[in-house]
Design a protein around this motif. Structure first.
Motif, PDB file in Angstrom:
ATOM      1  N   ASN A 217       6.059   6.996  -0.048  1.00 21.59           N
ATOM      2  CA  ASN A 217       7.301   6.810  -0.799  1.00 21.59           C
ATOM      3  C   ASN A 217       7.694   5.339  -0.944  1.00 21.59           C
ATOM      4  OD1 ASN A 217       7.599   9.523  -1.276  1.00 21.59           O
ATOM      5  ND2 ASN A 217       8.878   9.859   0.513  1.00 21.59           N
ATOM      6  N   SER A 218       7.131   4.471  -0.100  1.00 19.71           N
ATOM      7  CA  SER A 218       7.456   3.047  -0.204  1.00 19.71           C
ATOM      8  C   SER A 218       6.543   2.315  -1.182  1.00 19.71           C
ATOM      9  CB  SER A 218       7.357   2.380   1.173  1.00 19.71           C
ATOM     10  OG  SER A 218       6.007   2.268   1.575  1.00 19.71           O
ATOM     11  N   MET A 219       5.573   3.028  -1.735  1.00 15.79           N
ATOM     12  CA  MET A 219       4.565   2.394  -2.587  1.00 15.79           C
ATOM     13  C   MET A 219       4.970   2.385  -4.060  1.00 15.79           C
ATOM     14  SD  MET A 219       1.150   3.979  -0.872  1.00 15.79           S
ATOM     15  CE  MET A 219       0.073   2.652  -1.379  1.00 15.79           C
ATOM     16  N   PHE A 220       4.415   1.416  -4.770  1.00 14.74           N
ATOM     17  CA  PHE A 220       4.541   1.365  -6.222  1.00 14.74           C
ATOM     18  C   PHE A 220       3.270   1.961  -6.802  1.00 14.74           C
ATOM     19  CE2 PHE A 220       7.427  -1.966  -4.892  1.00 14.74           C
ATOM     20  CZ  PHE A 220       8.527  -1.715  -5.693  1.00 14.74           C
TER      21      PHE A 220
ATOM     22  N   ALA B 262      -2.120   2.640  -6.654  1.00 15.98           N
ATOM     23  CA  ALA B 262      -0.947   2.071  -5.995  1.00 15.98           C
ATOM     24  C   ALA B 262      -1.192   0.599  -5.740  1.00 15.98           C
ATOM     25  CB  ALA B 262      -0.681   2.783  -4.672  1.00 15.98           C
ATOM     26  N   LEU B 263      -0.109  -0.168  -5.776  1.00 17.98           N
ATOM     27  CA  LEU B 263      -0.185  -1.548  -5.319  1.00 17.98           C
ATOM     28  C   LEU B 263      -0.221  -1.512  -3.796  1.00 17.98           C
ATOM     29  CD1 LEU B 263       2.451  -3.282  -7.618  1.00 17.98           C
ATOM     30  CD2 LEU B 263      -0.031  -3.351  -7.834  1.00 17.98           C
ATOM     31  N   ARG B 264      -0.968  -2.421  -3.209  1.00 19.38           N
ATOM     32  CA  ARG B 264      -1.087  -2.409  -1.742  1.00 19.38           C
ATOM     33  C   ARG B 264       0.283  -2.621  -1.110  1.00 19.38           C
ATOM     34  NH1 ARG B 264      -4.354  -8.027  -1.725  1.00 19.38           N
ATOM     35  NH2 ARG B 264      -2.558  -9.377  -2.006  1.00 19.38           N
ATOM     36  N   SER B 265       0.557  -1.795  -0.101  1.00 18.52           N
ATOM     37  CA  SER B 265       1.849  -1.907   0.576  1.00 18.52           C
ATOM     38  C   SER B 265       1.688  -2.392   2.011  1.00 18.52           C
ATOM     39  CB  SER B 265       2.584  -0.573   0.552  1.00 18.52           C
ATOM     40  OG  SER B 265       1.831   0.394   1.234  1.00 18.52           O
TER      41      SER B 265
ATOM     42  N   GLU C 228       0.193 -11.045  -0.695  1.00 19.39           N
ATOM     43  CA  GLU C 228       1.431 -10.349  -1.016  1.00 19.39           C
ATOM     44  C   GLU C 228       1.230  -8.848  -0.886  1.00 19.39           C
ATOM     45  OE1 GLU C 228       2.267 -11.891  -4.941  1.00 19.39           O
ATOM     46  OE2 GLU C 228       3.497 -13.485  -4.079  1.00 19.39           O
ATOM     47  N   ILE C 229       2.274  -8.195  -0.411  1.00 18.53           N
ATOM     48  CA  ILE C 229       2.320  -6.738  -0.384  1.00 18.53           C
ATOM     49  C   ILE C 229       3.541  -6.308  -1.189  1.00 18.53           C
ATOM     50  CG2 ILE C 229       1.066  -6.496   1.787  1.00 18.53           C
ATOM     51  CD1 ILE C 229       3.795  -6.043   3.167  1.00 18.53           C
ATOM     52  N   PHE C 230       3.514  -5.072  -1.628  1.00 17.54           N
ATOM     53  CA  PHE C 230       4.541  -4.569  -2.533  1.00 17.54           C
ATOM     54  C   PHE C 230       5.116  -3.285  -1.954  1.00 17.54           C
ATOM     55  CE2 PHE C 230       1.084  -6.750  -4.555  1.00 17.54           C
ATOM     56  CZ  PHE C 230       1.726  -7.722  -5.299  1.00 17.54           C
ATOM     57  N   ARG C 231       6.423  -3.325  -1.655  1.00 18.64           N
ATOM     58  CA  ARG C 231       7.084  -2.177  -1.031  1.00 18.64           C
ATOM     59  C   ARG C 231       8.475  -1.969  -1.580  1.00 18.64           C
ATOM     60  NH1 ARG C 231       6.234  -3.055   5.315  1.00 18.64           N
ATOM     61  NH2 ARG C 231       4.019  -2.761   5.257  1.00 18.64           N
ATOM     62  N   ARG C 232       8.795  -0.700  -1.733  1.00 15.69           N
ATOM     63  CA  ARG C 232      10.190  -0.351  -2.014  1.00 15.69           C
ATOM     64  C   ARG C 232      10.928  -0.421  -0.687  1.00 15.69           C
ATOM     65  NH1 ARG C 232       7.996   4.208  -5.210  1.00 15.69           N
ATOM     66  NH2 ARG C 232       8.246   3.576  -7.367  1.00 15.69           N
ATOM     67  N   ASN C 233      12.066  -1.071  -0.725  1.00 21.21           N
ATOM     68  CA  ASN C 233      12.853  -1.201   0.492  1.00 21.21           C
ATOM     69  C   ASN C 233      14.324  -1.156   0.095  1.00 21.21           C
ATOM     70  OD1 ASN C 233      14.176  -1.955   2.823  1.00 21.21           O
ATOM     71  ND2 ASN C 233      12.737  -3.583   3.319  1.00 21.21           N
TER      72      ASN C 233
ATOM     73  N   PRO D 168      10.821  -6.657  -3.956  1.00 18.57           N
ATOM     74  CA  PRO D 168       9.793  -5.742  -3.456  1.00 18.57           C
ATOM     75  C   PRO D 168       8.494  -6.439  -3.045  1.00 18.57           C
ATOM     76  CG  PRO D 168       9.783  -5.738  -5.830  1.00 18.57           C
ATOM     77  CD  PRO D 168      10.903  -6.658  -5.406  1.00 18.57           C
ATOM     78  N   VAL D 169       8.464  -7.768  -3.102  1.00 17.98           N
ATOM     79  CA  VAL D 169       7.249  -8.512  -2.798  1.00 17.98           C
ATOM     80  C   VAL D 169       7.434  -9.266  -1.480  1.00 17.98           C
ATOM     81  CG1 VAL D 169       5.608 -10.238  -3.612  1.00 17.98           C
ATOM     82  CG2 VAL D 169       6.803  -8.798  -5.269  1.00 17.98           C
ATOM     83  N   TYR D 170       6.512  -9.045  -0.550  1.00 18.71           N
ATOM     84  CA  TYR D 170       6.554  -9.683   0.758  1.00 18.71           C
ATOM     85  C   TYR D 170       5.233 -10.394   1.001  1.00 18.71           C
ATOM     86  CZ  TYR D 170      10.306  -6.306   1.453  1.00 18.71           C
ATOM     87  OH  TYR D 170      11.450  -5.561   1.337  1.00 18.71           O
ATOM     88  N   LYS D 171       5.245 -11.387   1.858  1.00 15.60           N
ATOM     89  CA  LYS D 171       4.014 -12.054   2.282  1.00 15.60           C
ATOM     90  C   LYS D 171       3.632 -11.503   3.650  1.00 15.60           C
ATOM     91  CE  LYS D 171       4.608 -16.388  -0.205  1.00 15.60           C
ATOM     92  NZ  LYS D 171       3.682 -16.115  -1.250  1.00 15.60           N
ATOM     93  N   GLN D 172       2.343 -11.224   3.807  1.00 16.80           N
ATOM     94  CA  GLN D 172       1.856 -10.709   5.080  1.00 16.80           C
ATOM     95  C   GLN D 172       0.608 -11.493   5.465  1.00 16.80           C
ATOM     96  OE1 GLN D 172       0.914  -6.513   5.128  1.00 16.80           O
ATOM     97  NE2 GLN D 172       0.189  -6.572   7.223  1.00 16.80           N
ATOM     98  N   LEU D 173       0.495 -11.792   6.726  1.00 18.33           N
ATOM     99  CA  LEU D 173      -0.688 -12.446   7.267  1.00 18.33           C
ATOM    100  C   LEU D 173      -1.029 -11.722   8.560  1.00 18.33           C
ATOM    101  CD1 LEU D 173      -1.421 -16.166   7.433  1.00 18.33           C
ATOM    102  CD2 LEU D 173      -1.769 -14.769   9.468  1.00 18.33           C
ATOM    103  N   GLY D 174      -2.296 -11.431   8.753  1.00 15.00           N
ATOM    104  CA  GLY D 174      -2.678 -10.734   9.968  1.00 15.00           C
ATOM    105  C   GLY D 174      -4.139 -10.915  10.278  1.00 15.00           C
TER     106      GLY D 174
END
Length: 153
Positions: free
Chosen positions: A47-50, A60-63, A89-94, A100-106
């Motif tokens: 449900n959080s995905m585009f 889906a765009l990666r979440s 970048e990740i894409f999430r409904r929040n 809806p665009v966040y940066k993630q590093l891992g």
């Protein structure tokens, strides 16, 4: 602009540290066929995905980049230990944010034969990175891919 340059500086420092520790950079797809996600994840995650449909196929765009790295590992068919790092970048409904665009590093170690040793390496790498960045405040999120064991196999 200032925050973009700062983020790039952080990524550069992190990249050097992880490369010295044997982690390889992994470029991850931005779009994923939704059937992967539908079979293996919860409704909350989906449900959080585009999502969108193209020629009767749902995508889906990666979440989350961790999930994307696990998919890459599964698709590779590798049975050996892999040490990967990624950022993007990740894409999430929040509901709490308009953006809806966040940066993630891992970084991940997948296919471990010695989890305690490898977990210690992950912790030491994370601590080393935080020290090198000389930050006043840090949020470090540590997960374990064992929660994805069913997803992996």
């Amino acid at each position: 602009m200032k925050s973009k340059n700062l983020f790039e500086k952080f990524v550069n420092n992190i990249s050097k540290t992880l490369a010295k520790r044997g982690f390889k950079y992994l470029e991850l797809n931005t779009v994923i066929p939704l059937d992967y996600i539908n079979k293996k994840t919860s409704d909350n995650f989906r449900n959080s995905m585009f999502t969108f449909t193209n020629k009767n196929v749902e995508f889906a765009l990666r979440s989350d980049l961790s999930v994307m790295s696990l998919l890459r590992y599964v698709e590779s068919g590798s049975k050996k230990k892999e040490k990967w790092w990624y950022q993007g970048e990740i894409f999430r409904r929040n509901e709490n944010s308009e953006n809806p665009v966040y940066k993630q590093l891992g970084f991940e170690m997948l296919g471990s034969n010695n989890e305690k040793k490898d977990d210690q390496e992950i912790l030491n790498s994370a601590i080393n990175i935080v020290k090198k960045l000389n930050l006043k405040s840090v949020e470090l999120v540590i997960g374990n891919t064992n929660i994805f064991r069913k997803f992996l196999y």
